[in-house]
Design a protein around this motif. Structure first.
Motif, PDB file in Angstrom:
ATOM      1  N   ARG A   1      14.557  -9.908   3.934  1.00 50.48           N
ATOM      2  CA  ARG A   1      13.870 -10.183   2.670  1.00 50.48           C
ATOM      3  C   ARG A   1      13.017  -8.983   2.249  1.00 50.48           C
ATOM      4  NH1 ARG A   1      13.564 -15.884   1.386  1.00 50.48           N
ATOM      5  NH2 ARG A   1      14.546 -17.127   3.016  1.00 50.48           N
ATOM      6  N   ARG A   2      12.308  -8.408   3.208  1.00 55.65           N
ATOM      7  CA  ARG A   2      11.462  -7.253   2.846  1.00 55.65           C
ATOM      8  C   ARG A   2      12.310  -6.045   2.487  1.00 55.65           C
ATOM      9  NH1 ARG A   2       9.224 -11.906   3.408  1.00 55.65           N
ATOM     10  NH2 ARG A   2       6.962 -11.776   3.154  1.00 55.65           N
ATOM     11  N   LEU A   3      13.403  -5.848   3.206  1.00 54.18           N
ATOM     12  CA  LEU A   3      14.265  -4.710   2.881  1.00 54.18           C
ATOM     13  C   LEU A   3      14.937  -4.903   1.520  1.00 54.18           C
ATOM     14  CD1 LEU A   3      15.791  -4.081   6.411  1.00 54.18           C
ATOM     15  CD2 LEU A   3      14.223  -2.571   5.160  1.00 54.18           C
ATOM     16  N   SER A   4      15.152  -6.144   1.122  1.00 54.10           N
ATOM     17  CA  SER A   4      15.759  -6.375  -0.200  1.00 54.10           C
ATOM     18  C   SER A   4      14.855  -5.840  -1.305  1.00 54.10           C
ATOM     19  CB  SER A   4      16.040  -7.866  -0.407  1.00 54.10           C
ATOM     20  OG  SER A   4      14.887  -8.573  -0.832  1.00 54.10           O
ATOM     21  N   ARG A   5      13.565  -5.763  -1.025  1.00 55.39           N
ATOM     22  CA  ARG A   5      12.622  -5.284  -2.041  1.00 55.39           C
ATOM     23  C   ARG A   5      12.254  -3.820  -1.844  1.00 55.39           C
ATOM     24  NH1 ARG A   5       7.822  -9.617  -2.679  1.00 55.39           N
ATOM     25  NH2 ARG A   5       6.942  -7.787  -3.725  1.00 55.39           N
ATOM     26  N   ALA A   6      12.202  -3.404  -0.585  1.00 51.01           N
ATOM     27  CA  ALA A   6      11.665  -2.064  -0.318  1.00 51.01           C
ATOM     28  C   ALA A   6      12.670  -1.140   0.352  1.00 51.01           C
ATOM     29  CB  ALA A   6      10.422  -2.185   0.573  1.00 51.01           C
ATOM     30  N   GLY A   7      13.870  -1.627   0.622  1.00 54.82           N
ATOM     31  CA  GLY A   7      14.836  -0.833   1.367  1.00 54.82           C
ATOM     32  C   GLY A   7      15.491   0.253   0.530  1.00 54.82           C
ATOM     33  N   SER A   8      16.121   1.189   1.251  1.00 52.85           N
ATOM     34  CA  SER A   8      16.862   2.289   0.615  1.00 52.85           C
ATOM     35  C   SER A   8      18.171   2.469   1.375  1.00 52.85           C
ATOM     36  CB  SER A   8      16.037   3.573   0.669  1.00 52.85           C
ATOM     37  OG  SER A   8      15.968   4.020   2.021  1.00 52.85           O
ATOM     38  N   ALA A   9      18.853   3.541   1.107  1.00 55.49           N
ATOM     39  CA  ALA A   9      20.116   3.823   1.817  1.00 55.49           C
ATOM     40  C   ALA A   9      19.896   3.866   3.325  1.00 55.49           C
ATOM     41  CB  ALA A   9      20.700   5.135   1.316  1.00 55.49           C
ATOM     42  N   ALA A  10      18.690   4.194   3.725  1.00 53.49           N
ATOM     43  CA  ALA A  10      18.430   4.363   5.160  1.00 53.49           C
ATOM     44  C   ALA A  10      18.638   3.073   5.946  1.00 53.49           C
ATOM     45  CB  ALA A  10      17.003   4.875   5.368  1.00 53.49           C
TER      46      ALA A  10
ATOM     47  N   ALA B   1       0.829  -1.215   0.000  1.00 51.84           N
ATOM     48  CA  ALA B   1       0.000   0.000   0.000  1.00 51.84           C
ATOM     49  C   ALA B   1       0.858   1.258   0.000  1.00 51.84           C
ATOM     50  CB  ALA B   1      -0.924  -0.009   1.212  1.00 51.84           C
ATOM     51  N   ALA B   2       2.059   1.151   0.540  1.00 50.97           N
ATOM     52  CA  ALA B   2       2.921   2.338   0.661  1.00 50.97           C
ATOM     53  C   ALA B   2       3.728   2.607  -0.603  1.00 50.97           C
ATOM     54  CB  ALA B   2       3.875   2.158   1.847  1.00 50.97           C
ATOM     55  N   ARG B   3       3.548   1.775  -1.609  1.00 50.72           N
ATOM     56  CA  ARG B   3       4.296   2.004  -2.847  1.00 50.72           C
ATOM     57  C   ARG B   3       3.888   3.368  -3.414  1.00 50.72           C
ATOM     58  NH1 ARG B   3       4.283   0.910  -8.339  1.00 50.72           N
ATOM     59  NH2 ARG B   3       6.369   0.394  -9.098  1.00 50.72           N
ATOM     60  N   GLY B   4       4.856   4.226  -3.630  1.00 48.69           N
ATOM     61  CA  GLY B   4       4.548   5.571  -4.104  1.00 48.69           C
ATOM     62  C   GLY B   4       4.293   6.558  -2.978  1.00 48.69           C
ATOM     63  N   ASP B   5       4.302   6.095  -1.751  1.00 48.69           N
ATOM     64  CA  ASP B   5       4.107   6.968  -0.581  1.00 48.69           C
ATOM     65  C   ASP B   5       5.407   6.937   0.220  1.00 48.69           C
ATOM     66  OD1 ASP B   5       3.563   8.074   1.878  1.00 48.69           O
ATOM     67  OD2 ASP B   5       1.665   7.001   2.188  1.00 48.69           O
ATOM     68  N   ALA B   6       6.283   7.868  -0.079  1.00 46.95           N
ATOM     69  CA  ALA B   6       7.642   7.838   0.461  1.00 46.95           C
ATOM     70  C   ALA B   6       7.666   7.858   1.989  1.00 46.95           C
ATOM     71  CB  ALA B   6       8.449   9.006  -0.097  1.00 46.95           C
ATOM     72  N   ALA B   7       6.777   8.630   2.570  1.00 48.37           N
ATOM     73  CA  ALA B   7       6.789   8.764   4.031  1.00 48.37           C
ATOM     74  C   ALA B   7       6.417   7.442   4.706  1.00 48.37           C
ATOM     75  CB  ALA B   7       5.825   9.875   4.454  1.00 48.37           C
ATOM     76  N   SER B   8       5.356   6.828   4.212  1.00 48.51           N
ATOM     77  CA  SER B   8       4.938   5.547   4.791  1.00 48.51           C
ATOM     78  C   SER B   8       5.993   4.472   4.560  1.00 48.51           C
ATOM     79  CB  SER B   8       3.621   5.090   4.170  1.00 48.51           C
ATOM     80  OG  SER B   8       2.606   6.006   4.456  1.00 48.51           O
ATOM     81  N   ARG B   9       6.569   4.512   3.384  1.00 52.08           N
ATOM     82  CA  ARG B   9       7.596   3.527   3.037  1.00 52.08           C
ATOM     83  C   ARG B   9       8.797   3.673   3.981  1.00 52.08           C
ATOM     84  NH1 ARG B   9       6.733  -0.307  -1.294  1.00 52.08           N
ATOM     85  NH2 ARG B   9       8.715  -0.809  -2.231  1.00 52.08           N
ATOM     86  N   SER B  10       9.210   4.901   4.225  1.00 46.89           N
ATOM     87  CA  SER B  10      10.357   5.141   5.102  1.00 46.89           C
ATOM     88  C   SER B  10      10.064   4.677   6.525  1.00 46.89           C
ATOM     89  CB  SER B  10      10.697   6.643   5.135  1.00 46.89           C
ATOM     90  OG  SER B  10      11.148   7.042   3.883  1.00 46.89           O
ATOM     91  N   GLU B  11       8.847   4.895   6.947  1.00 45.15           N
ATOM     92  CA  GLU B  11       8.484   4.483   8.309  1.00 45.15           C
ATOM     93  C   GLU B  11       8.548   2.959   8.437  1.00 45.15           C
ATOM     94  OE1 GLU B  11       4.770   6.103   9.632  1.00 45.15           O
ATOM     95  OE2 GLU B  11       4.619   4.608  11.244  1.00 45.15           O
TER      96      GLU B  11
END
Lengths: 466, 245
Positions: B69-78, B36-46
Motif C-alpha cells: 500500500r505504501r509503495l503504491s503511493r511512494a514507490g518508483s522503478a526501484a 516528511a520525505a516528500r521532495g527529498d529523493a534520498a530519504s524517499r529512496s531509503e
C-alpha cells in the motif's frame, strides 16, 4: 509508461433521445402472470398494471438500506421484484420471503386469480442475477466497494440501474461508470435523493437565480474520513460468503465489525475502513456535496482546489471553486474562524445532509424534512420553511421508474452523481496526503501531482474489474 | 532528530511482525517519515528500499500488505522487482498489482507483461486487467494472443483490456476475433467482453477525432448476431460518430 493520451477520455456529451432508445426488455413471462398489485390506492394509481408492463427488478444487496429500498419498491405496481441477491444467506432468504409474502398477500387482497406466482429468486452471486434476461433493471444497495462493479455489470448486460450513494470508492470508478451507462443508453439514478425533494429544489433555484447574490461560501456538515484499520481475524460464519462480500476490495480477514450476521442493525458498519468506505465524507457528506454542486451550477464540473485542516491553513476541510466560492465542511460557524453572516445565530448547527449558502446579499439554509430558512426572510418567504418536506426517497424511486419508461435522464444521473461523489473523494485524498491539492475538473487530474493522481484509482482484486 | 530516528527504527522493527489485529499505530512513524520525505529523493529512496525489503522477507501477509500500500503511493522503478516477485503469490498477487498498477514508470508495465507467461487463471487475469487499466500499448500483441486463451476468464479479460487500451491497433486486434465470435466458436463471456471492448475502442477513437474508424466499429456491431443491448449501444455510437440519429 507507454499509454495513449488521456484527452480521449472525456464524456463526449452524447445524449440519448427517446427516439434513439430501444424498447425495454421483455417483461416477465407467463410464469409471473398473476396480477400482484400492492397498495395501489395508497399510491393513487387505483388500477391494475398489466404484468407485461411492469418493470422487473433485481435487488443486489439487502442490508439495512437494502431492506428500506425493497420495502419502497414493493409498493410500486409498475414494478415487480423478481430476484434478490446477498452474500449473507439469512438476509437473502429473509428478503425472498418478504417479497413473496408481500406479493402473495396483495394478490389475495385484490382477489386475483389465474396463473401461479413463480416467486422471487435468491442468489448469493450477483453475476447469476445479472445474467437473467428477464430482469429489466438492477437496484444496487451493496456496500460501497461493490457499487461500481455491480452497476457496470448490470449496465453492460443492458439493465437500467439504481445505485445507492456514494456511487464509487474512487474517481476512476465514477468515470468508468459514466462511460458504460452512456455507452449502453441506460437509465441510471444514484441515491442522492435531495434532487427529488421540493425544499432542496427551491433552495437550488433561489441560489442559482442569484437571490443571495454572488455565493461567497457554502457550509455543509459531516467532516472526516477514515484511516488505517486492522481488525483481528475471526472465524467466517458458515452462512456468509466472505470472498464475495469483499468482492473487488483487497482481502482482509473477517471481523464482525465489518458485517453483522443476519438482521442488519447499522446502515454502514464498514465505512470506517478505507477499503470499504471513506468515512463521513463519502457516506454522509456526499448528500450535501451534491446539494452544493447543484446550487452552484457545477453538475458537470467541480472545485479546483481542496485544502485539508492538517495544513494548518484552514479551520476545516475547505474547497475552492474557480469562481472563488468556498465550500467548508463544519457543523458550526465560529467567529474568527469562519465567515459568520449577518442574521446567523452561531449556536445553529448546519442541517444534516443540507447546506448553508452565504451570498453577498443574504443566506439560505436548507435541510431535510422541509427545512428552509433565509436571511433576509423574504427570500424564501416567512413561514415557508415550516411547510414540511416532500417524500424524497419515494419521489426519487418514482423518478427513476418514470425515466425507465420515458428514457429521459433521471434527477440524479450517473454523470451528476460522479461529479458530486468526486468532491467526497477529493476531500479524502487531501486528508490522506495532508496537503493542499489543485484539481483540474476537466481532465479529472491533479496537475503535476504524481502522488495524488495515484489515489484516483485502485486495482480490483481478481477476477473483478470494470 | 535522534528520537524520531529511534521511533522510525521501532516502527520498521514492528513491521517485521505486523499481523492482522496488530494496532496500526505502531507503524505511524513510517507514514510520518514518508510524508516528511516528500521532495527529498534520498530519504524517499531509503524508505522505499526498506519497504521493498519487507516484501522479500518472511514477514506476515499483513506486513507485506502494508508495504504494498505504501509503495503504491511512494514507490518508483526501484521497488518493481520486489513487487513483481509477488505476482505469482496467491495471497499477495493483488496487493502487488495494487502498487504496480499505480506506478507511472514503464518498468511496472514491463513487469506485468513479463509475468503473463508465468501466471495462470485468476492471477493471470489480474495481471491482464492491470495492463488494461494502465492502457499499456506495448501489451497489445500479447493481449491479442491471450484473447484466444483456453481459459475463458483470461480470454475475456484480455479482450476487455484491449478495449481499455483503446487505440486503433487494439481495435484491429479485437476485429480479428470477429470471425470466431460470429461463428459461435467463442464462449459467451468472450463474446460479451469483445463486443464491449470494441465499443470502448470506438468511444476512444471518437474522442480522438477518428470518426470514420469509430463509425466502422459501430456499424459492425449492429449486426443481427449481437444481443439487442449491444445493437442499441452501436446505434447510439453511430449516431454520435455520424451526427445522424
Amino acid at each position: 509508461m507507454t499509454r495513449p493520451r488521456d484527452t480521449d477520455r472525456r464524456d463526449t456529451g452524447r445524449r440519448i433521445t427517446r427516439r434513439q432508445a430501444l424498447k425495454l426488455a421483455a417483461a416477465a413471462g407467463g410464469a409471473l402472470a398473476a396480477p400482484l398489485l400492492v397498495r395501489p390506492a395508497a399510491l393513487g394509481l387505483g388500477g391494475a398494471v398489466a404484468p407485461s408492463e411492469r418493470i422487473t427488478l433485481g435487488f443486489i444487496g439487502i442490508g439495512r438500506m437494502g431492506q428500506g429500498h425493497l420495502r419502497c419498491f414493493l409498493g410500486y405496481p409498475e414494478a415487480q421484484v423478481v430476484a434478490v441477491c446477498d452474500v449473507d444467506r439469512w438476509r437473502r432468504q429473509d428478503a425472498k420471503e418478504a417479497v413473496e409474502r408481500t406479493y402473495t398477500q396483495a394478490s389475495a387482497a385484490q382477489g386475483a386469480s389465474g396463473g401461479a406466482y413463480a416467486g422471487c429468486a435468491a442468489y448469493a452471486d450477483l453475476r447469476e442475477l445479472v445474467a437473467r434476461g428477464d430482469i429489466d433493471a438492477a437496484v444496487v444497495v451493496t456496500g460501497d466497494r461493490w457499487h461500481a462493479q455491480a452497476s457496470v455489470l448490470a449496465a453492460k448486460a443492458g439493465k437500467d440501474v439504481y445505485c445507492e450513494k456514494p456511487m464509487t470508492l474512487t474517481i476512476r470508478e465514477g468515470r468508468a461508470m459514466t462511460d458504460v451507462v452512456r455507452r449502453y443508453g441506460r437509465v441510471f439514478q444514484t441515491g442522492l435523493q435531495q434532487r427529488s425533494t421540493p425544499e432542496f429544489q427551491r433552495a437550488s433555484e433561489l441560489v442559482r437565480s442569484g437571490r443571495i447574490g454572488r455565493v461567497k461560501v457554502v457550509y455543509v456538515g459531516f467532516p472526516g474520513t477514515c484511516g488505517d484499520v486492522n481488525l483481528p481475524p475471526e472465524p467466517v460464519p458458515e452462512s456468509l460468503d466472505w470472498d464475495l462480500w469483499l468482492g473487488p476490495a483487497p482481502w482482509r480477514p473477517f471481523n464482525n465489525r465489518f458485517h453483522q450476521l443476519g438482521p442488519p442493525r447499522d446502515v454502514v458498519p464498514w465505512h470506517f475502513c478505507p477499503d470499504f468506505g471513506g468515512g463521513n465524507l463519502t457516506s454522509n457528506a456526499v448528500h450535501a456535496f451534491d446539494v452544493v454542486q447543484w446550487g452552484l451550477g457545477m453538475d458537470e464540473s467541480g472545485p479546483v482546489e481542496v485544502i485539508p485542516p492538517e495544513t494548518g491553513e484552514v479551520p476545516c476541510l475547505t474547497y475552492r471553486y474557480a469562481s472563488g466560492t468556498l465550500l467548508q465542511v463544519t457543523w458550526k460557524l465560529e467567529q474568527g474562524k469562519h465567515l459568520v453572516p449577518a442574521g446567523w445565530d452561531p449556536s445553529t448547527t448546519i442541517q444534516n445532509f443540507g447546506a448553508l449558502y452565504v451570498g453577498e446579499e443574504g443566506w439560505i439554509h436548507v435541510g431535510r424534512e422541509g427545512y428552509l430558512r433565509s436571511h433576509p426572510e423574504a427570500i424564501v418567504g416567512r413561514g415557508e420553511g415550516e411547510a414540511g418536506g416532500g417524500r424524497p426517497v419515494p419521489s426519487h424511486h418514482h423518478n427513476w421508474l418514470e425515466c425507465i419508461r420515458s428514457r429521459a435522464r433521471t434527477a440524479c444521473d450517473v454523470a451528476v452523481g460522479h461529479r458530486s461523489t468526486t468532491v467526497s473523494h477529493l476531500g479524502c485524498i487531501a486528508h490522506w496526503t495532508g496537503r493542499a491539492l489543485q484539481w483540474d475538473p476537466v481532465q479529472e487530474e491533479f496537475p503535476g501531482d504524481d502522488e495524488a493522481n495515484r489515489l484516483r484509482s485502485r486495482a480490483y482484486r481478481e477476477p473483478w474489474g470494470i | 532528530m535522534t528520537g524520531a530516528n529511534d521511533a522510525l527504527e521501532k516502527a520498521f522493527e514492528a513491521l517485521k511482525g505486523y499481523d492482522w489485529g496488530t494496532d496500526p499505530a505502531t507503524l505511524k512513524m513510517i507514514d510520518d517519515a514518508l510524508a516528511a520525505a516528500r521532495g527529498d529523493a534520498a530519504s524517499r529512496s531509503e524508505l522505499e528500499a526498506r519497504l521493498a525489503a519487507v516484501l522479500r522477507s518472511a514477514a506476515p501477509r499483513a506486513a507485506k500488505d502494508f508495504a504494498c500500500r505504501r509503495l503504491s503511493r511512494a514507490g518508483s522503478a526501484a521497488c518493481v522487482p520486489a513487487l513483481a516477485g509477488l505476482l505469482g503469490d496467491d495471497s499477495l498477487s493483488h496487493m502487488a498489482r495494487y502498487a504496480l498498477e499505480r506506478l507511472p514508470c514503464p518498468e511496472a508495465g514491463s513487469a506485468l507483461r513479463e509475468a503473463l507467461s508465468k501466471l495462470e487463471g485468476k492471477l493471470k487475469a489480474g495481471a491482464v486487467r492491470s495492463l488494461g487499466a494502465r492502457r499499456d500499448v506495448e501489451s497489445i500483441p500479447r493481449l491479442a494472443e491471450l484473447s484466444s486463451d483456453p481459459d475463458p476468464l483470461v480470454a475475456a479479460t484480455a479482450a476487455a483490456a484491449l478495449g481499455q487500451v483503446g487505440t486503433a491497433e487494439a481495435a484491429a486486434a479485437l476485429a480479428a476475433k470477429e470471425g470466431a465470435v460470429a461463428a459461435g466458436k467463442a464462449p459467451d463471456s468472450l463474446c460479451r467482453a469483445a463486443a464491449d471492448a470494441r465499443l470502448e475502442c470506438a468511444e476512444r477513437l471518437l474522442g480522438a477525432g477518428k470518426k470514420a474508424e469509430a463509425a466502422a466499429i459501430y456499424e459492425a456491431l449492429r449486426s443481427a448476431s449481437q444481443p439487442e443491448h449491444v445493437r442499441l449501444a452501436a446505434s447510439l455510437g453511430l449516431a454520435a460518430a455520424t451526427g445522424k440519429s
